[in-house]
Design a protein around this motif. Structure first.
Motif, PDB file in Angstrom:
ATOM      1  N   ASN A 153       0.823  -0.937   0.080  1.00  0.00           N
ATOM      2  CA  ASN A 153      -0.008  -0.029   0.072  1.00  0.00           C
ATOM      3  C   ASN A 153       0.751   1.209  -0.102  1.00  0.00           C
ATOM      4  N   TRP A 154       1.793   1.090   0.647  1.00  0.00           N
ATOM      5  CA  TRP A 154       2.635   2.486   0.945  1.00  0.00           C
ATOM      6  C   TRP A 154       3.319   2.540  -0.325  1.00  0.00           C
ATOM      7  N   VAL A 155       4.045   1.552  -1.026  1.00  0.00           N
ATOM      8  CA  VAL A 155       5.041   1.559  -2.259  1.00  0.00           C
ATOM      9  C   VAL A 155       4.275   2.146  -3.448  1.00  0.00           C
ATOM     10  N   MET A 156       3.148   1.586  -3.558  1.00  0.00           N
ATOM     11  CA  MET A 156       2.242   1.641  -4.598  1.00  0.00           C
ATOM     12  C   MET A 156       1.453   2.827  -4.532  1.00  0.00           C
ATOM     13  N   GLY A 157       1.209   3.483  -3.177  1.00  0.00           N
ATOM     14  CA  GLY A 157       0.462   4.581  -2.913  1.00  0.00           C
ATOM     15  C   GLY A 157       1.320   5.701  -2.786  1.00  0.00           C
ATOM     16  N   ASP A 158       1.534   6.306  -1.545  1.00  0.00           N
ATOM     17  CA  ASP A 158       2.262   7.590  -1.223  1.00  0.00           C
ATOM     18  C   ASP A 158       3.775   7.657  -1.901  1.00  0.00           C
ATOM     19  N   LEU A 159       4.384   6.558  -1.799  1.00  0.00           N
ATOM     20  CA  LEU A 159       5.570   6.591  -2.254  1.00  0.00           C
ATOM     21  C   LEU A 159       5.923   6.785  -3.755  1.00  0.00           C
TER      22      LEU A 159
END
Ligand code: ZN
Lengths: 95, 499
Positions: free
Chosen positions: B364-370
């Motif tokens: 979620n973090w890699v595909m989203g905010d990052l």
């Protein structure tokens, strides 16, 4: 088999050669003769005979991927009829 | 073109598409000579020699690395590698072709009968790969005009002789979208293998498409056109959508499709007929007399196979198996080797025993905010200023309730800009989530007092009033309150008011 005048002209066009009418006539018969020879050879049964597109006795001649200096620009373009800066200049070509 | 127009085509006709993809191979020297391939920033014609210029008396010698790369691609595309291969001459005259012929492969290519899988609407579809063969790139033409407006062309042969791999698909694609997906998947494989830079905009990866229409149920192929000049994935899809529609208009007006080459004009969004160079039969292919055959021993192929890196499909399947990721997320993360590594490193660095849970957070973090930060600054993940362990520490801080998700997003963004570690920002500024009940009660009180309408709505039974008030509390706490802590305190306060 007999080549037509149009076929000779087309071959000349592909090779970018300008032919006179006499040359077209004489080439038509010469090329027809050559094609006749090929046609005769094609009648031979070659099933089971290994391919011989290369008659060289070697295979797999390769080099390692190492770069070396190219030609100096003036030498590289020495044969270019027209030059502009570092480019060879030619008639307009449409992509 | 609007999707409904494409739907109209597909109602009446089946769209049949096959692609011919060319990629330059990332060797250091050219295909048949030792000229340096890294010419991008150099003057025209400074990377040429008698061999790539076809001077009389010179002999080409095959670059083994280019052949190895070709086998890697062939194996990645599940191709058979025949035991015997040869090069042929393809003859035509064009100023970008200094020799008057291109060394290519005609009837005995290096790779045949392969396939590639694309994912269309969540389902896997197999696209046949007819062949992959090795050839050499041509030079580059620059068009110019003199002071009188007469056009002429300038030729730069630095590119002539760069190893070029052509990959030909079967006509297995049934929509412009499938063609784009095939192209994206192929690029992902080529880049993952490290054999191609995959830059369509710069022309290191190119795509020509054959497209035809036929009535549903018809087994014979319709007359096709060949589309060129598509310089991006988006262009591939748009050009083919346009061409499908154009062909339908011709056919439905009783016309016939002319077999021809058409160029995609990006600025106008149309394809236009191009002058034909030669007929295919007129290339007069014949075996290249200067190059001996190549016998491909099985241990050569197996040696290449053993050195192959993990490929996107295998990695996707592993992500689904090991991390229980949904197929869409797995496909996205596995497609790029650097992103896949970052995701796995983050998952590994996270605390806790639940691997699937950690993977879901990392994904979620890699595909989203990052990803959003990387895209906005056009940065490759390999140059990401935040390391995977640092991202993991930030996610852990949220999981452990030390900070809120909202705070974490802000910290990530700041750390991304300043190149500090997120932890350093947390430590320095003493950021912590407010779970102190007294502080939250004060915020709740303020929210309730200043929003009488929402309170009245709640008392009338409107559930979304609660969400609104939680939002107000969050705002008052500047994001440091945790919604799940706020909610019970807020509801208690509201219920107390009602009594
Ligand atoms: Zn060279």
């Amino acid at each position: 088999m007999e080549l037509t005048r149009d076929e000779v002209m087309r071959i000349a066009q592909l090779a970018r050669i300008k032919l006179t009418e006499e040359e077209v006539t004489s080439l038509a018969s010469q090329l027809s003769n050559i094609l006749g020879h090929i046609a005769a050879m094609q009648e031979v049964d070659t099933s089971g005979v290994p391919i011989s597109a290369s008659i060289l006795p070697v295979t797999n001649v390769m080099r390692e991927d190492a770069a070396e200096p190219s030609l100096p620009i003036d030498e590289a373009l020495a044969n270019t009829p027209e030059r502009e800066d570092n480019f060879a200049r030619v008639k307009a070509v449409l992509e | 073109m609007a999707t409904d127009t494409l739907t109209a085509v597909q109602q009446e006709y089946e769209i049949v598409i096959g692609l011919e993809v060319h990629t330059q191979l990332l060797t250091d020297s050219k295909m048949f000579c030792s000229c340096n391939t890294h010419y991008a920033n150099d003057e025209a014609n400074t990377h040429i020699c008698p061999v790539c210029m076809g001077m009389p008396g010179v002999l080409p010698v095959i670059n083994k690395q280019a052949v190895d790369f070709t086998f890697m691609v062939g194996l990645a595309l599940n191709c058979s590698i025949p035991e015997l291969a040869k090069f042929d001459r393809k003859n035509y005259f064009y100023p970008d072709l200094p020799k008057g012929y291109q060394i290519s492969q005609y009837d005995m290519p290096f790779c045949v009968n392969g396939s590639l899988e694309i994912t269309v609407n969540g389902a896997i579809k197999k696209i046949g790969v007819t062949r992959a063969h090795l050839e050499e790139d041509t030079g580059r033409l620059v068009h110019s005009a003199n002071n009188w407006g007469e056009g002429y062309s300038l030729v730069d042969w630095n590119r002539a002789g760069i190893p070029l791999l052509e990959i030909v698909s079967e006509p297995d694609m049934r929509s412009p979208e499938e063609a784009r997906l095939y192209m994206q998947k192929l690029r992902s494989i080529l880049v993952n293998l490290g054999v191609s830079s995959g830059k369509m905009e710069e022309g290191s990866l190119r795509c020509d498409a054959n497209i035809s229409l036929r009535k549903h149920g018809e087994t014979k192929l319709g007359v096709k056109t060949e589309i060129k000049n598509m310089n991006s994935f988006r262009a591939v899809q748009r050009a083919l959508e346009y061409e499908a529609q154009r062909q339908m208009e011709v056919l439905s007006n009783g016309g016939v499709i002319v077999q021809e080459t058409r160029g995609w004009v990006e600025t106008r969004g149309v394809t236009v007929s191009q002058r034909v160079k030669e007929y295919a039969d007129d290339y007069r292919y014949f075996p290249e007399p200067d190059l001996p055959h190549i016998e491909v021993a099985r241990n050569w192929v197996e040696g290449i196979r053993s050195q192959m890196p993990e490929l996107p499909d295998a990695r996707r399947d592993r992500f689904i198996r090991d991390y229980a990721l949904p197929i869409g997320d797995a496909e996205l993360l596995a497609g790029d080797r650097a992103i896949a590594h970052y995701f796995e490193d983050t998952t590994a660095a996270l605390q806790g025993d639940d691997i699937a849970g950690r993977a879901r957070l990392a994904a979620n973090w890699v595909m989203g905010d990052l990803s959003r930060l990387l895209n906005a600054s056009e940065t490759e993940i390999s140059n990401c200023p935040i390391s995977a362990p640092h991202l993991a520490a930030l996610i852990d801080a949220v999981t452990q309730g030390k900070i809120t998700g909202k705070q974490a997003k802000d910290i990530l963004e700041r750390a991304y800009q300043t190149h500090e570690s997120p932890d350093a920002i947390i430590q320095r500024e003493g950021i912590a989530s407010v779970s102190d009940t007294a502080a939250i009660e004060a915020f709740v009180q303020e929210a309730v007092t200043t929003n009488p309408k929402a309170v009245a709505d709640y008392q009338k039974g409107k559930g979304n009033a609660v969400q609104f008030l939680i939002g107000q509390v969050m705002r008052l706490s500047k994001g440091s309150a945790k919604p799940d802590v706020v909610q019970p305190i807020l509801i208690a306060a509201l219920d107390k008011l009602a009594q």
